[in-house]
Motif scaffolding. Sequence first.
Motif, PDB file in Angstrom:
ATOM      1  N   ALA A  38       0.830  -1.210   0.000  1.00  0.00           N
ATOM      2  CA  ALA A  38       0.000   0.000   0.000  1.00  0.00           C
ATOM      3  C   ALA A  38       0.862   1.256   0.000  1.00  0.00           C
ATOM      4  CB  ALA A  38      -0.926  -0.014   1.216  1.00  0.00           C
ATOM      5  N   ARG A  39       1.747   1.349  -0.965  1.00  0.00           N
ATOM      6  CA  ARG A  39       2.600   2.531  -1.129  1.00  0.00           C
ATOM      7  C   ARG A  39       3.050   2.611  -2.584  1.00  0.00           C
ATOM      8  NH1 ARG A  39       0.419   3.815   2.507  1.00  0.00           N
ATOM      9  NH2 ARG A  39       1.087   4.524   4.562  1.00  0.00           N
ATOM     10  N   VAL A  40       3.540   3.770  -2.979  1.00  0.00           N
ATOM     11  CA  VAL A  40       4.135   3.905  -4.306  1.00  0.00           C
ATOM     12  C   VAL A  40       5.411   3.071  -4.346  1.00  0.00           C
ATOM     13  CG1 VAL A  40       5.202   5.510  -5.939  1.00  0.00           C
ATOM     14  CG2 VAL A  40       3.161   6.202  -4.647  1.00  0.00           C
ATOM     15  N   VAL A  41       5.604   2.347  -5.447  1.00  0.00           N
ATOM     16  CA  VAL A  41       6.740   1.436  -5.575  1.00  0.00           C
ATOM     17  C   VAL A  41       7.502   1.760  -6.861  1.00  0.00           C
ATOM     18  CG1 VAL A  41       7.431  -0.983  -5.898  1.00  0.00           C
ATOM     19  CG2 VAL A  41       5.589  -0.410  -4.297  1.00  0.00           C
ATOM     20  N   GLU A  42       8.804   1.796  -6.765  1.00  0.00           N
ATOM     21  CA  GLU A  42       9.666   1.866  -7.944  1.00  0.00           C
ATOM     22  C   GLU A  42       9.809   0.437  -8.463  1.00  0.00           C
ATOM     23  OE1 GLU A  42      13.503   4.503  -8.360  1.00  0.00           O
ATOM     24  OE2 GLU A  42      14.075   2.509  -7.601  1.00  0.00           O
ATOM     25  N   PHE A  43       9.010   0.094  -9.470  1.00  0.00           N
ATOM     26  CA  PHE A  43       8.858  -1.310  -9.835  1.00  0.00           C
ATOM     27  C   PHE A  43      10.169  -1.940 -10.287  1.00  0.00           C
ATOM     28  CE2 PHE A  43       7.927  -4.620 -13.018  1.00  0.00           C
ATOM     29  CZ  PHE A  43       7.261  -5.515 -12.191  1.00  0.00           C
ATOM     30  N   GLU A  44      10.985  -1.212 -11.036  1.00  0.00           N
ATOM     31  CA  GLU A  44      12.210  -1.797 -11.579  1.00  0.00           C
ATOM     32  C   GLU A  44      13.140  -2.301 -10.481  1.00  0.00           C
ATOM     33  OE1 GLU A  44      10.884   1.018 -12.495  1.00  0.00           O
ATOM     34  OE2 GLU A  44      10.254   0.539 -14.552  1.00  0.00           O
ATOM     35  N   THR A  45      13.148  -1.637  -9.337  1.00  0.00           N
ATOM     36  CA  THR A  45      14.041  -2.034  -8.238  1.00  0.00           C
ATOM     37  C   THR A  45      13.295  -2.665  -7.073  1.00  0.00           C
ATOM     38  OG1 THR A  45      13.885   0.127  -7.144  1.00  0.00           O
ATOM     39  CG2 THR A  45      15.591  -0.144  -8.842  1.00  0.00           C
ATOM     40  N   GLY A  46      11.973  -2.487  -7.026  1.00  0.00           N
ATOM     41  CA  GLY A  46      11.220  -2.983  -5.886  1.00  0.00           C
ATOM     42  C   GLY A  46      11.388  -2.136  -4.644  1.00  0.00           C
ATOM     43  N   ARG A  47      11.810  -0.884  -4.821  1.00  0.00           N
ATOM     44  CA  ARG A  47      11.981   0.020  -3.670  1.00  0.00           C
ATOM     45  C   ARG A  47      10.660   0.707  -3.350  1.00  0.00           C
ATOM     46  NH1 ARG A  47      13.050   5.531  -3.000  1.00  0.00           N
ATOM     47  NH2 ARG A  47      13.033   5.798  -5.270  1.00  0.00           N
TER      48      ARG A  47
END
Length: 351
Positions: free
Chosen positions: A64-73
């Motif tokens: 339930a947060r914004v995710v930097e998908f390429e890194t999973g951060r």
Amino acid sequence: MSGVIGIDLGVTRVAVALLRDRERSEPLVRPTERSDTDALVGQITELVDQARTDDVAAVGVGVARVVEFETGRVVAAGRRPGPGGNGAVDLPLANVPLRHVLEERLGLPVFVDNRTSVSALAEAHDEQLEQVARHLVFLGIGAGVGGGLVLGGRIYRGATGGAGELGHTIVGLDLAGAVPAPMRFPQPGSLEFVASGHALDGLAGQARNVHPKSELARLRGEGKPVLGTDVIRAARDGDPSAARMIEIWGQRIGIGVANAINAFDPEEVVIGGYAAGAGDLLVEAARPLSPGSPRRALRRRPDSGPSRRPSRRGTSSRSRAARGRGSRPPCRRRRRRRRARSAGSARARAS
């Protein structure tokens, strides 16, 4: 067939389930451990170990947060919740490379994405994982309001992973004078401010005062807290004052649905989260405020437009879709069409 584990990681609860052969196991559900990052990662690891089998191939996490998908951060929130806001608690995951951390702990490939985005992806497919909508908007309504977008058959995340934050869009604001500066989160006038579960809680308080003979007033008279879930249950049982509260709530949501239709021109708008429990009562209240877009009216009958419906899966769509691919699952129907076209082209060349 190898299995995968889906994780629905929310602020108040975490659910873990095994998915194999298009069947989902009974999820393991626990209150979310929010004391610190290590404790939360430890809780996730323990639940995965309980659910996993020898043939598990990967783990998908919807958070339930914004995710930097390429890194999973997990991206840190841009601003802190203000007094009286509905975001008083948070996940201890700001700037944590969750994919890398979990892969080290679990020894499996891990994919991390925004939970509402993976809910949208699930709703774009049927129970046989066949794609049924290439353009879909998902509104997840619970303590807050989140949005997920499937455009052209794939999750749309935007430049930074924050696309689809429809709860922050302004649906009502007094512009008689200067535009008021944002003062807290959620911002007054935003969709989340007027249409979240907390907003329905506020309507419940009004109902018990205005309608002293209603089911909600009876609960209050017994000294019980009256919340949005009570309104939904009473409305479904036929209580007229509760039904009126759902109608007002649905009209507010309908403004957000109309904005989404005009912005994205989807085939479907799906309402999920705990709002899905209100079913057709909510959808019918929202429908008059969200007609088909002008472009659709030009192409179709005047009464035609995108369908609006409650989620088919309720909250289970997150664990079903959190397989972590970040795109559409394999679609046998699409592959058959491509093979048929190729065969037809080959026959044409041969002739």
